[in-house]
Design an enzyme around this catalytic site. Sequence first.
Site, short mmCIF file in Angstrom:
data_model
loop_
_atom_site.label_atom_id
_atom_site.label_comp_id
_atom_site.label_asym_id
_atom_site.label_seq_id
_atom_site.Cartn_x
_atom_site.Cartn_y
_atom_site.Cartn_z
N SER A 117 47.57 48.90 15.20
CA SER A 117 47.03 48.24 16.39
C SER A 117 45.93 49.14 16.93
O SER A 117 46.04 50.37 16.83
CB SER A 117 48.13 48.08 17.45
N TYR A 130 54.62 52.32 22.41
CA TYR A 130 53.95 51.38 21.51
C TYR A 130 52.69 52.02 20.93
O TYR A 130 52.48 52.02 19.71
CB TYR A 130 53.62 50.09 22.24
N LYS A 175 52.11 52.98 16.94
CA LYS A 175 51.07 52.34 16.14
C LYS A 175 50.08 53.38 15.58
O LYS A 175 49.52 53.20 14.50
CB LYS A 175 50.35 51.27 16.96
N1 LIG Z 1 49.65 40.13 19.27
C1 LIG Z 1 48.77 41.12 19.38
O1 LIG Z 1 47.85 41.08 20.20
C2 LIG Z 1 48.87 42.31 18.46
C3 LIG Z 1 47.85 43.27 18.50
C4 LIG Z 1 47.93 44.37 17.65
C5 LIG Z 1 49.02 44.51 16.80
N2 LIG Z 1 50.00 43.56 16.80
C6 LIG Z 1 51.11 43.75 15.88
O2 LIG Z 1 51.26 42.59 15.07
C7 LIG Z 1 52.62 42.54 14.60
C8 LIG Z 1 53.16 41.14 14.81
O3 LIG Z 1 53.31 40.95 16.20
P1 LIG Z 1 53.05 39.56 16.95
O4 LIG Z 1 52.01 39.82 17.95
O5 LIG Z 1 52.89 38.48 15.97
O6 LIG Z 1 54.41 39.44 17.80
P2 LIG Z 1 55.76 38.63 17.57
O7 LIG Z 1 56.71 39.15 18.58
O8 LIG Z 1 55.46 37.17 17.55
O9 LIG Z 1 56.21 39.07 16.10
C9 LIG Z 1 56.97 40.19 15.80
C10 LIG Z 1 58.06 39.79 14.81
O10 LIG Z 1 58.80 40.97 14.46
C11 LIG Z 1 60.19 40.62 14.48
N3 LIG Z 1 60.98 41.84 14.68
C12 LIG Z 1 61.14 42.57 15.82
N4 LIG Z 1 61.97 43.60 15.62
C13 LIG Z 1 62.34 43.55 14.31
C14 LIG Z 1 63.18 44.36 13.49
N5 LIG Z 1 63.81 45.43 13.97
N6 LIG Z 1 63.33 44.03 12.19
C15 LIG Z 1 62.68 42.94 11.68
N7 LIG Z 1 61.90 42.13 12.40
C16 LIG Z 1 61.71 42.43 13.70
C17 LIG Z 1 60.30 39.63 15.62
O11 LIG Z 1 61.52 38.90 15.58
C18 LIG Z 1 59.07 38.79 15.41
O12 LIG Z 1 59.30 37.75 14.50
C19 LIG Z 1 53.39 43.62 15.35
O13 LIG Z 1 53.55 44.75 14.52
C20 LIG Z 1 52.46 43.94 16.52
O14 LIG Z 1 52.65 45.26 16.99
C21 LIG Z 1 49.95 42.48 17.61
#
Ligand SMILES: NC(=O)c1ccc[n+]([C@@H]2O[C@H](COP(=O)([O-])OP(=O)(O)OC[C@H]3O[C@@H](n4cnc5c(N)ncnc54)[C@H](O)[C@@H]3O)[C@@H](O)[C@H]2O)c1
Length: 248
Positions: free
Chosen positions: A145, A158, A162
Site C-alpha cells: 500500500s 497498518y 504494509k
Molecule cells: N482499499 C484500498 O484503498 C486499499 C489501498 C491499498 C491497499 N489495500 C490492500 O488491498 C488488500 C485488499 O483489501 P480491500 O481494500 O479489498 O479490503 P477488503 O476488506 O474488502 O478485503 C480484505 C479481504 O481479506 C480477508 N481477510 C482478512 N483477514 C484475513 C485473514 N486473517 N486470513 C485470510 N483472509 C483475511 C477479508 O475477509 C477480506 O475478504 C488489502 O491487503 C489492503 O491492505 C487496499
Amino acid sequence: MPADLKGKRIIVTGAATGIGRATALRVSAYGARVAAFDVNDAEGINTVNDLNEAAGDARYWHVDVADEVQVNGAVSAAAGWLGGVDVLLHFAGVLKGANVELDEFPEATWDSVVDINMKGSFLIAKHVSGVMKKQKKGVIILTASGAGVIGGSSSYAYGSSKGGVHGLALVMQGYLTKHGIRVNDVAPGAVDTPLKTGQIKQTYALTGDKTAYDAAMASLVTPDGVSKVYAWLASDEADYVRGTVFTR
Ligand SMILES: NC(=O)c1ccc[n+]([C@@H]2O[C@H](COP(=O)([O-])OP(=O)(O)OC[C@H]3O[C@@H](n4cnc5c(N)ncnc54)[C@H](O)[C@@H]3O)[C@@H](O)[C@H]2O)c1
C-alpha cells in the site's frame, strides 16, 4: 485485449470482498482456475459460486493467512486440486487502529495487524514459493500500500505492516528469480472496498468533517478497475515487469 490467463492455476487470498473478489472474478473470466482463500466463509463461498455460475472453475478454502498450519494445509490441497500453482494473488489484509495516537496504540491491535498483513504475506509466499520452486516457474503478487511505501497511513500498525510487505517483496525479487519466480507488489490507490470505506467512516465519526468525508469518498476508484492491473500482472505479458506497481 484482455490478459490471456487461459488454463492458469491461480490462488487468490482475500477473495471474499473488495479487490480480491473483483480480481478473482476477472481472472476467472479470462480463463484461469481459481483457488479462493479467506476467513469470511459466507462471502468467500459467494465469490466462488459466482465464478462457477459464470462457467469458471473455482473452489473455496477457509484460511487464516496468519496461521501457518492452515496456510500450509490449504496451499497443499489447492496445489493438488489445481495440479500446481502458476500465480499467487495475495490480497488478504486488515486495517485496524486508524486515528489512534501512538502513545495510546494497543499492543494487541499492533500484533493482529502485523500478524495478518505482514506475517500472512510471508507465510503464503513461503508455502506457495515451495510449490513454484519445484515447477521452476511462477508469479507471486503481494499487495502492499502507498501507506507503507510513500506514507500517509491512518494507522501506525497498518502503515508499518504494509512497509514490511513491500520490503518482503523486494527481498523475494532478489532471491526467487533464479527459481523462475517473478515477484511484484502492488500499492493500490484509494479503492472503494469495505476496508477503505470503513476507515473513512471511522475518521468522519471522529472528526465530524463532512467536507473531508465527501472528498475522500469521491476520490475512491473501483475494485474492478484495479483488478485489471492484477490480471495483467498475472499474465505472461508482464514477464518484464519487476518491482512495485502503483495504481490510481
Ligand atoms: N482499499 C484500498 O484503498 C486499499 C489501498 C491499498 C491497499 N489495500 C490492500 O488491498 C488488500 C485488499 O483489501 P480491500 O481494500 O479489498 O479490503 P477488503 O476488506 O474488502 O478485503 C480484505 C479481504 O481479506 C480477508 N481477510 C482478512 N483477514 C484475513 C485473514 N486473517 N486470513 C485470510 N483472509 C483475511 C477479508 O475477509 C477480506 O475478504 C488489502 O491487503 C489492503 O491492505 C487496499
